[in-house]
Design an enzyme around this catalytic site. Structure first.
Site, PDB file in Angstrom:
ATOM      1  CD  GLU A  60      -1.754  -2.371   1.614  1.00 17.23           C
ATOM      2  OE1 GLU A  60      -0.568  -2.625   1.901  1.00 17.23           O
ATOM      3  OE2 GLU A  60      -2.674  -3.193   1.773  1.00 17.23           O
TER       4      GLU A  60
ATOM      5  CG  PHE B 149      -9.967  -9.666  11.098  1.00 17.16           C
ATOM      6  CD1 PHE B 149      -8.703 -10.072  11.532  1.00 17.16           C
ATOM      7  CD2 PHE B 149     -10.228  -9.689   9.740  1.00 17.16           C
ATOM      8  CE1 PHE B 149      -7.745 -10.498  10.625  1.00 17.16           C
ATOM      9  CE2 PHE B 149      -9.283 -10.124   8.831  1.00 17.16           C
ATOM     10  CZ  PHE B 149      -8.029 -10.535   9.275  1.00 17.16           C
ATOM     11  CD  GLN B 150      -7.573  -7.331   7.313  1.00 17.45           C
ATOM     12  OE1 GLN B 150      -8.467  -7.042   6.517  1.00 17.45           O
ATOM     13  NE2 GLN B 150      -6.401  -7.833   6.918  1.00 17.45           N
TER      14      GLN B 150
ATOM     15  CE  LYS C   6     -17.478  -6.242   3.210  1.00 18.19           C
ATOM     16  NZ  LYS C   6     -16.962  -7.591   3.493  1.00 18.19           N
TER      17      LYS C   6
ATOM     18  CG  MET D 221      23.147  11.523   2.966  1.00 15.05           C
ATOM     19  SD  MET D 221      24.350  12.544   2.077  1.00 15.05           S
ATOM     20  CE  MET D 221      23.350  13.242   0.769  1.00 15.05           C
TER      21      MET D 221
END
Lengths: 589, 170
Positions: free
Chosen positions: A55, A117-118, A167, A486
Site C-alpha cells: 500500500e 478484525f483488521q 463496509k 549518505m
C-alpha cells in the site's frame, strides 16, 4: 429518508463520484473491508485499477501520477494494515504538498471501536499526516464527502485527504449527488489572488535591488505549468539570478544563464553565496526548510525578504519576512509582471553588473567538479552520461533518497516543470520506484527513470511485480556503492569513520533479480562500457534495472555541514571544515 | 529576527464546524508542534449552523503566536480564528466549583469569604459546601487559594471563555 428505486449502493456511488471527479486511474490493493468497491470496479470500465504489491507503493505511485500530470492521485486500500501501510505515503504527500485522495476501507459502523478484525483508528492515525480526513458514517454523506475531499486535496496548498469508508456504508443504498461546480466550501477558501498593495510594494523592492536573488520552490510547480512560464518571463524581464529548491527544480530552465542551480545543504556554491550576500530575496513558493537555511541566525542576514506563498502558515515560520504576499504563485507572478510592465522600472545596472560579476566568480569555483578516472565509475559521471543520452527525449526522473538523489538534482538538468519527482520533505527511501510507476501510467510513451541507490531500491523492490504485470517500461538506474551512501558520508564526516550498520551486506544480484520478475538486468562497473549500457537501457521497451557499480567512497559535495552557515561550505574531499561540527550541529539531522 | 522576543499570554477564539474529531485536530496541532495550552474550553454555540466555539489560552513569542493562528486557520473545518488579546479590549470569565469540608469557625469563615467573592452556595451538607464562583481567572485563583486553608477538598474549573467588548461578533 427512504431511498428511491433508482438508488445505488455506496460502493457504486463512490465509483460514480470518482468518475465525476475525472479520475482515470486508481492505485490500490483489495481486502475484506473494500470488497464492495472492488466489486463495483469489476462491473465498469471507466476507472483503471493498478494493483500494487504494497500500500505504501500505491500512495507513492499516486504521488508520481499527480506530480507529473497536475491531477489528483487516487489510492484505494483496505482497513487496518492497508491503511497503516499507506501512512508513510500520506506523510510524504503532506510534506511535499501533493494532491492525493486515499480511500480506506473500515469495519462496519457497528463494529467500530470493538477492536474488530483488521480494524484501526484510521482517521485518528492519519489526522496528523493528512491535510484533512473524513469518516463517512452514512451512505447519504458519501458522494458529497468524495467531492469535498477532491476540492480540499487540490485547492490552496495541495495535500493528501483520507476518506474512511465503513463496509456497511459501502453496501447501503442511496441516491447519487453530483458535484456542485464551482465549489463553495463553507470554511475552506484559500486566498489565491494577492493583495494589490503588496504587489506594488514588491515591485518597489525588486526594482531597487542591488544584489537580488530569486529563490523559488515547489509552490511554483504546484501552481501549474503556467506559473513556471510566468516565472521564467518575470525572471528574464528583471535579469536577476535565480536558484531553485529541490522541490522547485524544473520551474526555471536549468540551461538558462540566470540559473544558479539548486541551493541548500548540497546546493551550489554560487546559489548559497548569492543567498548569503543578497540584499533582496524574492521567495516564490518555497518554505525556508532547514535544508535550505542552514544556520538560521546567519541565513541571508543582509536581505529584505519577500515571500509569496499560498499557505500563510509558511510565512514567518522559520525566517522573518519583510513583505509577505499570500496567494497562488501564478496569480502573483501575473500581477508582478503586469505592474512591472506598467511601471517600466529602471534597475541599478551598475550594481547588478557588479553583482553578476561576483556570482560569476563564485561560479568559477566549479563546485560540482569531480575526477573521473579509467578504473571506476564516479556516480556524478554516470549521471552526466545518463543526461547526455536522455536529454533529447521526452523523459521523467524520479529518485529514491540519499546521495544519488542529491547527485541527480545536481547533475541532471531540468528544463520544464512536472518532470522531476523526488521525496523532498519527508525524505522517503523507497519513493522513487513506485512514483516512477505512477508517472509511467500517466505517460505511457515517455522514458521514465528512477535514479536509485542500491539501499533505497530494496525498500519497495516488490513493485517489480507490478511493472511486470502492467508492462510498464520503467528504468531503474541504480548507483550501487554498496553503502547507504549518505549515512556513510555522515559517519565519515561526523562520527569518526565508524561505519555502523551502513554497509549493504548480502545485496541481491540485481541482474538475476530483474530476470526473476521478467524485467531486464544490466550491469557495468567499467567507465568505458557505461555509454553503451545506458543506450541499451533506453532501447529496451521493458522494465530495466541497470546496476551501475560506482566508487564506494565518493562523497556528495558541496556540503554545508549541519548547523553551519551558507558561507561555511565544504567544496570537496580536500576541503576541511574550518572548525569541527558543533555539538549543536550534530543534533541536527 | 529578534531572538529576545519574549513570550506572552494570548486568548484565541476559534469558530469551528461541530463535527467529530475537530477537538482532536486542534489539540493534536498544539501537541504535534510543541505549543502550550494553558486553558481550553469548547461547546456548541450556534445550533443553526452547527458551529462550536473553542477558546484557547496559550503562551508564546509573537512569532509562535502568529504561527499558531496560521496553523489553526488552515485546518479545513475552522471558520475563523481571532486573537482576542491582540484585538483590543475583551472580557474573560471562568467558572469554578469549589468544595470545602470543615466545621466550626473554618466553615463560617468559608461562607463569609464566599460572600465577599460573590460565590454562590450550590450544595450544602452539615460538614461541607460547594461554592460556585465566577470571574476572571485570577479572582478564581485567589478564592481557591483562600479555601485551601479552610478545608478545600475538590475543585472543578471550566477554563476560560472570552469575547470582545462592544457589539461585534467574532
Amino acid at each position: 429518508m427512504k431511498p428511491e428505486e433508482s438508488a445505488t449502493t455506496g460502493a457504486d456511488l463512490l465509483v460514480k463520484a470518482l468518475i465525476d471527479e475525472e479520475v482515470e486511474v486508481v492505485f490500490g490493493y483489495p481486502g475484506g473491508a473494500v470488497l464492495p468497491i472492488y466489486d463495483s470496479l469489476f462491473k465498469q470500465n471507466r476507472l483503471r485499477h493498478i494493483l500494487v504489491r504494497h500500500e505504501q507503493a500505491a500512495v507513492h505511485a499516486a504521488e508520481g501520477y499527480a506530480r507529473s500530470t497536475g491531477k489528483v492521485g487516487v489510492v484505494l486500500v483496505t482497513s487496518g494494515p492497508g491503511a497503516t501501510n499507506a501512512v508513510t505515503g500520506l506523510t510524504d504527500a503532506l510534506m511535499d504538498s501533493i494532491p492525493v485522495v486515499c480511500l480506506t476501507g473500515q469495519v462496519p459502523t457497528h463494529l467500530i471501536g470493538n477492536d474488530a478484525f483488521q480494524e484501526a483508528d484510521t482517521t485518528g492515525i492519519t489526522r496528523p499526516c493528512t491535510k484533512h480526513n473524513y469518516l463517512v458514517k452514512a451512505v447519504g454523506d458519501l458522494a458529497r464527502t468524495v467531492h469535498e475531499a477532491f476540492y480540499v486535496a487540490r485547492s490552496g496548498r495541495p495535500g493528501p485527504v483520507v476518506i474512511d469508508l465503513p463496509k456497511d456504508v459501502l453496501m447501503n443504498k442511496h441516491d447519487y449527488e453530483a458535484p456542485k461546480k464551482p465549489v463553495q466550501h463553507k470554511s475552506y477558501r484559500p486566498q489565491v489572488k494577492p493583495d494589490p498593495k503588496k504587489i506594488e510594494q514588491a515591485i518597489d523592492l525588486i526594482a531597487a535591488a542591488k544584489r537580488p536573488v530569486f529563490y523559488t520552490g515547489g509552490g511554483v510547480i504546484n501552481s501549474g505549468p503556467k506559473a513556471s512560464k510566468l516565472l521564467a518571463q518575470f525572471v528574464r524581464m528583471t535579469g536577476y539570478p535565480i536558484t531553485n529548491t529541490l522541490m522547485g527544480l524544473g520551474a526555471f530552465p536549468a540551461s538558462d544563464k540566470q540559473f544558479l542551480g539548486m541551493l541548500g545543504m548540497h546546493g551550489t556554491y554560487e546559489a548559497n553565496l548569492a543567498m548569503y550576500h543578497c540584499d533582496v530575496l524574492i521567495d516564490i513558493g518555497a518554505r525556508f526548510d532547514d535544508r535550505i537555511t542552514g544556520k538560521l541566525a546567519e541565513f541571508s542576514p543582509k536581505s529584505k525578504k519577500i515571500h509569496v506563498d499560498i499557505d500563510p502558515s509558511s510565512i514567518n515560520k522559520n525566517v522573518r519576512i519583510d513583505l509577505p504576499i499570500v496567494g497562488d504563485a501564478a496569480h502573483v507572478l501575473e500581477e508582478l509582471i503586469r505592474v512591472w510592465k506598467a511601471r517600466q522600472p529602471r534597475t541599478d545596472q551598475k550594481a547588478l553588473k557588479a553583482w553578476w560579476a561576483e556570482i560569476e566568480k563564485w561560479r568559477g569555483r566549479n563546485c560540482l567538479a569531480y575526477k573521473q578516472d579509467k578504473e571506476t565509475i564516479k556516480p556524478q559521471y554516470a549521471l552526466e552520461r545518463l543526461y547526455h543520452h536522455i536529454k533529447d527525449r521526452d523523459h521523467y526522473i524520479t529518485t529514491e533518497v540519499g546521495q544519488h538523489q542529491m547527485w541527480a538534482a545536481q547533475f541532471l538538468k531540468f528544463e520544464q516543470p512536472n518532470h522531476w519527482m523526488t521525496s523532498g520533505g519527508l525524505g522517503t527511501m523507497g519513493y522513487g520506484f513506485p512514483a516512477a510507476m505512477g508517472v509511467q501510467i500517466a505517460h505511457p510513451d515517455a522514458l521514465v527513470i528512477d535514479v536509485a541507490g542500491e539501499a533505497s531500491i530494496m525498500m519497495n523492490i516488490q513493485e517489480l511485480s507490478t511493472v511486470a504485470q502492467y508492462r510498464l517500461p520503467v528504468k531503474i538506474f541504480v548507483l550501487n556503492n554498496q553503502y547507504m551512501g549518505m549515512v556513510r558520508q555522515w559517519q565519515e564526516l561526523l562520527h569518526g569513520g565508524r561505519y555502523s550498520e551502513s554497509y549493504m551486506e548480502s545485496l541481491p544480484d540485481f541482474v538475476k533479480l530483474a530476470d526473476a520478475f521478467g524485467a531486464v538486468g544490466l550491469r557495468t562497473g567499467d567507465p568505458a562500457e557505461l555509454d553503451g549500457v545506458i543506450q541499451e537501457m533506453i532501447k529496451i521497451n521493458k522494465p530495466v534495472i541497470v546496476d551501475v557499480l560506482v566508487d564506494k567512497a565518493e562523497n556528495c559535495f558541496p556540503m554545508i555541514p549541519s548547523g553551519a552557515a551558507h558561507y561555511d561550505m565544504l567544496l570537496g574531499p580536500n576541503d576541511r571544515a574550518e572548525k569541527p561540527v558543533s555539538e549543536e550541529g550534530m543534533v541536527l539531522v | 529576527m529578534s531572538p529576545i522576543e519574549s513570550a506572552s499570554r494570548h486568548t484565541i477564539s476559534i469558530l469551528v464546524d461541530n463535527e467529530p474529531g475537530i477537538l482532536a485536530r486542534v489539540v493534536g496541532l498544539f501537541s504535534g508542534r510543541g505549543y502550550n495550552i494553558e486553558s481550553l474550553t469548547v461547546a456548541k454555540t450556534n445550533e443553526k449552523e452547527n458551529l462550536s466555539r473553542i477558546t484557547i489560552v496559550t503562551t508564546g513569542t509573537p512569532m509562535v503566536i502568529e504561527q499558531i493562528k496560521a496553523q489553526l486557520d488552515r485546518l479545513v473545518p475552522v471558520h475563523r480564528v481571532r486573537d482576542l488579546t491582540l484585538e483590543g479590549e475583551h472580557v474573560e470569565r471562568e467558572l469554578a466549583l469549589v468544595k470545602v469540608k470543615g466545621s466550626g469557625e473554618k466553615r463560617v469563615e468559608a461562607l463569609r469569604l464566599a460572600d465577599v467573592f460573590r460565590a454562590k452556595v450550590i450544595d450544602a451538607k452539615n460538614d461541607s459546601f460547594v461554592f460556585e464562583v465566577t470571574g476572571a481567572s485570577d479572582k478564581v485563583d485567589t478564592f481557591i487559594g483562600l479555601m485551601e486553608k479552610l478545608g478545600l477538598v475538590d475543585v472543578g474549573r471550566t477554563g476560560i471563555v472570552a469575547t470582545t467588548r462592544g457589539g461585534e461578533a467574532i
